[in-house]
Design a protein around this motif. Structure first.
Motif, PDB file in Angstrom:
ATOM      1  N   THR A 147     -15.607   2.576  -6.251  1.00 22.01           N
ATOM      2  CA  THR A 147     -14.478   1.660  -5.729  1.00 22.01           C
ATOM      3  C   THR A 147     -13.982   2.088  -4.231  1.00 22.01           C
ATOM      4  O   THR A 147     -13.460   1.351  -3.633  1.00 22.01           O
ATOM      5  CB  THR A 147     -13.575   1.236  -6.532  1.00 22.01           C
ATOM      6  OG1 THR A 147     -12.623   2.457  -6.789  1.00 22.01           O
ATOM      7  CG2 THR A 147     -14.124   0.745  -7.927  1.00 22.01           C
ATOM      8  N   ARG A 166     -10.975  -3.114  -5.841  1.00 21.64           N
ATOM      9  CA  ARG A 166     -11.520  -3.606  -6.891  1.00 21.64           C
ATOM     10  C   ARG A 166     -11.239  -5.099  -7.257  1.00 21.64           C
ATOM     11  O   ARG A 166     -10.138  -5.612  -6.598  1.00 21.64           O
ATOM     12  CB  ARG A 166     -10.580  -2.817  -8.114  1.00 21.64           C
ATOM     13  CG  ARG A 166     -10.652  -1.148  -7.877  1.00 21.64           C
ATOM     14  CD  ARG A 166      -9.669  -0.429  -8.850  1.00 21.64           C
ATOM     15  NE  ARG A 166      -9.884   0.872  -8.559  1.00 21.64           N
ATOM     16  CZ  ARG A 166      -9.963   1.741  -9.503  1.00 21.64           C
ATOM     17  NH1 ARG A 166      -9.950   1.416 -10.817  1.00 21.64           N
ATOM     18  NH2 ARG A 166     -10.039   3.068  -9.177  1.00 21.64           N
ATOM     19  N   LYS A 167     -12.155  -5.590  -7.641  1.00 23.24           N
ATOM     20  CA  LYS A 167     -12.079  -7.255  -8.045  1.00 23.24           C
ATOM     21  C   LYS A 167     -11.809  -7.842  -6.485  1.00 23.24           C
ATOM     22  O   LYS A 167     -11.011  -8.823  -6.648  1.00 23.24           O
ATOM     23  CB  LYS A 167     -11.088  -7.668  -8.980  1.00 23.24           C
ATOM     24  CG  LYS A 167     -11.406  -7.201 -10.356  1.00 23.24           C
ATOM     25  CD  LYS A 167     -10.394  -7.419 -11.471  1.00 23.24           C
ATOM     26  CE  LYS A 167     -10.713  -6.760 -12.810  1.00 23.24           C
ATOM     27  NZ  LYS A 167      -9.791  -6.997 -13.863  1.00 23.24           N
ATOM     28  N   GLY A 168     -12.202  -7.226  -5.528  1.00 25.06           N
ATOM     29  CA  GLY A 168     -12.215  -8.011  -4.062  1.00 25.06           C
ATOM     30  C   GLY A 168     -10.699  -7.822  -3.515  1.00 25.06           C
ATOM     31  O   GLY A 168     -10.505  -8.093  -2.321  1.00 25.06           O
ATOM     32  N   LYS A 169      -9.807  -7.003  -4.147  1.00 26.97           N
ATOM     33  CA  LYS A 169      -8.683  -6.754  -3.555  1.00 26.97           C
ATOM     34  C   LYS A 169      -8.816  -5.232  -3.092  1.00 26.97           C
ATOM     35  O   LYS A 169      -8.896  -4.301  -3.518  1.00 26.97           O
ATOM     36  CB  LYS A 169      -7.488  -6.790  -4.557  1.00 26.97           C
ATOM     37  CG  LYS A 169      -6.067  -6.633  -4.113  1.00 26.97           C
ATOM     38  CD  LYS A 169      -5.229  -6.519  -4.968  1.00 26.97           C
ATOM     39  CE  LYS A 169      -3.691  -6.718  -4.655  1.00 26.97           C
ATOM     40  NZ  LYS A 169      -3.319  -5.468  -3.566  1.00 26.97           N
ATOM     41  N   GLU A 170      -8.061  -5.144  -1.924  1.00 28.21           N
ATOM     42  CA  GLU A 170      -8.028  -3.744  -1.069  1.00 28.21           C
ATOM     43  C   GLU A 170      -6.713  -2.999  -1.262  1.00 28.21           C
ATOM     44  O   GLU A 170      -5.630  -3.898  -1.234  1.00 28.21           O
ATOM     45  CB  GLU A 170      -8.358  -4.021   0.427  1.00 28.21           C
ATOM     46  CG  GLU A 170      -8.739  -2.855   1.244  1.00 28.21           C
ATOM     47  CD  GLU A 170      -9.092  -3.143   2.609  1.00 28.21           C
ATOM     48  OE1 GLU A 170      -8.032  -3.220   3.506  1.00 28.21           O
ATOM     49  OE2 GLU A 170     -10.198  -3.375   2.918  1.00 28.21           O
TER      50      GLU A 170
END
Length: 168
Positions: A46, A66-70
């Protein structure tokens, strides 16, 4: 008696852990980019980027996705005593302007076994709407979830160090 007396307090987490590695390698886990990016607030899968200046008053910045979140984790190295002691700050700018403090002591217990004493201090502001009991509960929940999170990271650290040592 002040009507809005607000007490702000720190939450302190102290963990002790034994690792089956030499003290030098455990110290490097806190200061070497190759190891740090595999366990500290990120994983190799990640981790988007890591920048680290492992020297007194140096800094670090980790970008984890993670899950598109920075998520950004950053801080500075306050004290570095090679193979023995690290004091660093840690902050997550999207969540708070404040930084917490991490203190790590590393010492050899016996050949091949190194003890780490980990202290984490976080400032938990007291919101006016909370009663004393609610505030104490909030601090306890913060302590317990933080301790659990670091324990999980240290499990990963043990695995990373065993793998890293095998590759040497």
């Amino acid at each position: 008696m002040a009507k809005y007396n607000v007490e702000n307090e720190n939450v302190e987490v102290r963990l002790e852990r034994l690792f089956k590695v030499e003290p030098e390698l455990l110290y490097q886990a806190w200061t070497d980019e190759r190891i740090l990016k595999q366990w500290f607030m990120t994983t190799e899968r990640t981790n988007k980027s890591i920048q680290i200046t492992p020297e007194q008053n140096g800094s670090y910045k980790i970008v984890d996705v993670r899950k598109g979140k920075e998520n950004i984790v950053q801080g500075s190295y306050v004290t570095l005593t090679p193979y023995e002691y690290v004091v660093m700050t840690i902050g997550m700018p999207e969540l708070s302007d404040s930084e917490d403090t991490i203190e790590v002591e590393v010492f050899e217990r016996e050949s091949g076994i190194t003890q780490m004493i980990f202290n984490y201090t976080a400032f938990v502001p007291r919101e006016r709407r909370l009663t004393t009991l609610e505030y104490k509960q909030k601090k306890k929940e913060y302590h317990d979830s933080t301790a659990h999170g670091f324990e999980m990271m240290f499990d990963q650290l043990q695995h990373v160090l065993e793998t890293f040592e095998a590759d040497l």
